[in-house]
Motif scaffolding. Structure first.
Motif, PDB file in Angstrom:
ATOM      1  N   PRO A   1     153.190   2.829  45.161  1.00  0.00           N
ATOM      2  CA  PRO A   1     153.063   4.329  45.101  1.00  0.00           C
ATOM      3  C   PRO A   1     154.338   4.677  45.319  1.00  0.00           C
ATOM      4  N   HIS A   2     155.367   4.013  45.626  1.00  0.00           N
ATOM      5  CA  HIS A   2     156.806   4.416  45.820  1.00  0.00           C
ATOM      6  C   HIS A   2     157.425   4.618  44.707  1.00  0.00           C
ATOM      7  N   ARG A   3     158.449   5.795  44.640  1.00  0.00           N
ATOM      8  CA  ARG A   3     159.140   6.039  43.627  1.00  0.00           C
ATOM      9  C   ARG A   3     160.630   6.344  44.023  1.00  0.00           C
ATOM     10  N   ALA A   4     161.765   6.349  43.067  1.00  0.00           N
ATOM     11  CA  ALA A   4     162.879   6.524  43.322  1.00  0.00           C
ATOM     12  C   ALA A   4     162.988   8.159  43.902  1.00  0.00           C
ATOM     13  N   PRO A   5     163.874   8.137  45.016  1.00  0.00           N
ATOM     14  CA  PRO A   5     164.864   7.268  45.350  1.00  0.00           C
ATOM     15  C   PRO A   5     164.690   6.521  46.525  1.00  0.00           C
ATOM     16  N   PHE A   6     163.389   6.266  46.872  1.00  0.00           N
ATOM     17  CA  PHE A   6     162.979   5.711  47.980  1.00  0.00           C
ATOM     18  C   PHE A   6     162.133   4.527  47.506  1.00  0.00           C
ATOM     19  N   LEU A   7     162.722   3.801  46.389  1.00  0.00           N
ATOM     20  CA  LEU A   7     162.067   2.734  46.168  1.00  0.00           C
ATOM     21  C   LEU A   7     163.021   1.319  46.591  1.00  0.00           C
ATOM     22  N   MET A   8     162.511   0.695  47.174  1.00  0.00           N
ATOM     23  CA  MET A   8     163.390  -0.389  48.116  1.00  0.00           C
ATOM     24  C   MET A   8     162.944  -1.945  47.822  1.00  0.00           C
ATOM     25  N   ILE A   9     162.368  -2.156  46.622  1.00  0.00           N
ATOM     26  CA  ILE A   9     161.908  -3.480  45.987  1.00  0.00           C
ATOM     27  C   ILE A   9     162.135  -3.581  44.594  1.00  0.00           C
ATOM     28  N   ASP A  10     162.813  -4.671  44.287  1.00  0.00           N
ATOM     29  CA  ASP A  10     162.884  -4.914  42.840  1.00  0.00           C
ATOM     30  C   ASP A  10     161.930  -5.713  42.172  1.00  0.00           C
ATOM     31  N   ASN A  11     161.745  -6.880  42.504  1.00  0.00           N
ATOM     32  CA  ASN A  11     160.853  -7.806  41.804  1.00  0.00           C
ATOM     33  C   ASN A  11     159.831  -8.448  43.035  1.00  0.00           C
ATOM     34  N   LEU A  12     158.478  -8.465  42.815  1.00  0.00           N
ATOM     35  CA  LEU A  12     157.695  -9.304  43.590  1.00  0.00           C
ATOM     36  C   LEU A  12     157.776 -10.780  42.854  1.00  0.00           C
ATOM     37  N   ILE A  13     158.295 -11.839  43.867  1.00  0.00           N
ATOM     38  CA  ILE A  13     158.281 -13.244  43.571  1.00  0.00           C
ATOM     39  C   ILE A  13     156.921 -14.071  43.600  1.00  0.00           C
ATOM     40  N   LEU A  14     156.336 -13.787  44.765  1.00  0.00           N
ATOM     41  CA  LEU A  14     155.265 -14.548  45.214  1.00  0.00           C
ATOM     42  C   LEU A  14     154.190 -13.507  45.683  1.00  0.00           C
ATOM     43  N   ALA A  15     152.699 -13.743  45.808  1.00  0.00           N
ATOM     44  CA  ALA A  15     151.863 -12.789  46.148  1.00  0.00           C
ATOM     45  C   ALA A  15     150.452 -13.850  46.400  1.00  0.00           C
ATOM     46  N   ASN A  16     150.138 -14.194  47.338  1.00  0.00           N
ATOM     47  CA  ASN A  16     148.821 -14.769  47.626  1.00  0.00           C
ATOM     48  C   ASN A  16     148.227 -14.321  48.991  1.00  0.00           C
ATOM     49  N   ALA A  17     147.147 -14.644  49.398  1.00  0.00           N
ATOM     50  CA  ALA A  17     146.579 -14.319  50.539  1.00  0.00           C
ATOM     51  C   ALA A  17     147.403 -14.486  52.017  1.00  0.00           C
ATOM     52  N   GLU A  18     148.247 -15.468  51.865  1.00  0.00           N
ATOM     53  CA  GLU A  18     148.962 -16.008  52.920  1.00  0.00           C
ATOM     54  C   GLU A  18     150.529 -15.323  52.892  1.00  0.00           C
ATOM     55  N   ARG A  19     151.075 -14.884  51.756  1.00  0.00           N
ATOM     56  CA  ARG A  19     152.424 -14.668  51.949  1.00  0.00           C
ATOM     57  C   ARG A  19     152.858 -13.969  50.661  1.00  0.00           C
ATOM     58  N   PHE A  20     153.795 -12.886  50.826  1.00  0.00           N
ATOM     59  CA  PHE A  20     154.364 -12.106  49.747  1.00  0.00           C
ATOM     60  C   PHE A  20     155.858 -12.412  49.903  1.00  0.00           C
ATOM     61  N   GLU A  21     156.571 -12.570  48.667  1.00  0.00           N
ATOM     62  CA  GLU A  21     157.892 -12.725  48.638  1.00  0.00           C
ATOM     63  C   GLU A  21     158.375 -11.591  47.462  1.00  0.00           C
ATOM     64  N   SER A  22     159.818 -11.166  47.959  1.00  0.00           N
ATOM     65  CA  SER A  22     160.332 -10.108  47.031  1.00  0.00           C
ATOM     66  C   SER A  22     161.669 -10.161  47.069  1.00  0.00           C
ATOM     67  N   ASP A  23     162.490  -9.485  45.979  1.00  0.00           N
ATOM     68  CA  ASP A  23     163.742  -9.532  46.265  1.00  0.00           C
ATOM     69  C   ASP A  23     164.255  -7.936  45.698  1.00  0.00           C
ATOM     70  N   PHE A  24     165.593  -7.615  46.248  1.00  0.00           N
ATOM     71  CA  PHE A  24     165.982  -6.241  46.022  1.00  0.00           C
ATOM     72  C   PHE A  24     167.477  -6.343  46.156  1.00  0.00           C
ATOM     73  N   PHE A  25     167.964  -5.706  45.260  1.00  0.00           N
ATOM     74  CA  PHE A  25     169.530  -5.529  45.057  1.00  0.00           C
ATOM     75  C   PHE A  25     169.994  -4.174  45.783  1.00  0.00           C
ATOM     76  N   ILE A  26     170.838  -4.156  46.721  1.00  0.00           N
ATOM     77  CA  ILE A  26     171.284  -3.077  47.257  1.00  0.00           C
ATOM     78  C   ILE A  26     172.652  -2.298  46.526  1.00  0.00           C
ATOM     79  N   GLU A  27     172.363  -1.197  46.049  1.00  0.00           N
ATOM     80  CA  GLU A  27     173.288  -0.444  45.294  1.00  0.00           C
ATOM     81  C   GLU A  27     173.985   0.696  46.308  1.00  0.00           C
ATOM     82  N   ASP A  28     175.237   1.020  45.923  1.00  0.00           N
ATOM     83  CA  ASP A  28     176.003   1.832  46.881  1.00  0.00           C
ATOM     84  C   ASP A  28     175.407   3.277  47.128  1.00  0.00           C
ATOM     85  N   ASP A  29     174.649   3.674  45.938  1.00  0.00           N
ATOM     86  CA  ASP A  29     174.097   4.910  46.207  1.00  0.00           C
ATOM     87  C   ASP A  29     172.579   5.056  46.768  1.00  0.00           C
TER      88      ASP A  29
END
Length: 138
Positions: free
Chosen positions: A13-41
């Motif tokens: 449900p999150h939207r900019a400017p409060f979006l703090m995730i880029d890609n969901l790498i993995l999702a199963n019942a035991e584990r979620f993984e993501s990545d996020f690139f931090i911009e200066d703004d």
């Protein structure tokens, strides 16, 4: 990668400017993984570093994306979740702007719509933060 940056808002449900995730790498019942690139703004950057609150929010949004992916097709819109509590918080270092963080969220317990999740953020293989978060999903 199971959800790319351009599609992530279909699962959370999150939207900019409060979006703090880029890609969901993995999702199963035991584990979620993501990545996020931090911009200066980014609204949670202070003095050239991503704040602790940003790392915690990134863990929470990783959970939102993971739960959204697992529930996809069951509901029309992503469920709303709230951070109920943060405990066992350890901050090791803060990532500088223009770096990518990798996040692992591990749901450990569930009681109805309340989830206890262990979260960890990494940058270049170095642990940034770890904590437990109680997340209430509506």
């Amino acid at each position: 990668m199971i959800i790319k940056k351009e599609d992530i808002t279909n699962f959370i449900p999150h939207r900019a400017p409060f979006l703090m995730i880029d890609n969901l790498i993995l999702a199963n019942a035991e584990r979620f993984e993501s990545d996020f690139f931090i911009e200066d703004d980014n609204v949670l950057v202070h003095s050239g570093h991503f704040e602790e609150s940003g790392l915690i929010e990134n863990i929470a949004q990783t959970c939102a994306a993971g739960f959204g992916f697992l529930d996809h097709g069951k509901d029309e819109t992503p469920k709303i979740g709230f951070i109920g509590a943060v405990s066992k918080l350890e901050v090791f270092e803060l990532p500088p702007v223009h770096s990518k963080i990798d996040t692992v969220a591990t749901p450990t317990h569930q009681l109805g719509n309340i989830f206890l999740v262990k979260g960890e953020n990494y940058c270049n293989g170095r642990k940034l933060l770890e904590c437990e978060i109680k997340i209430v999903v509506t």
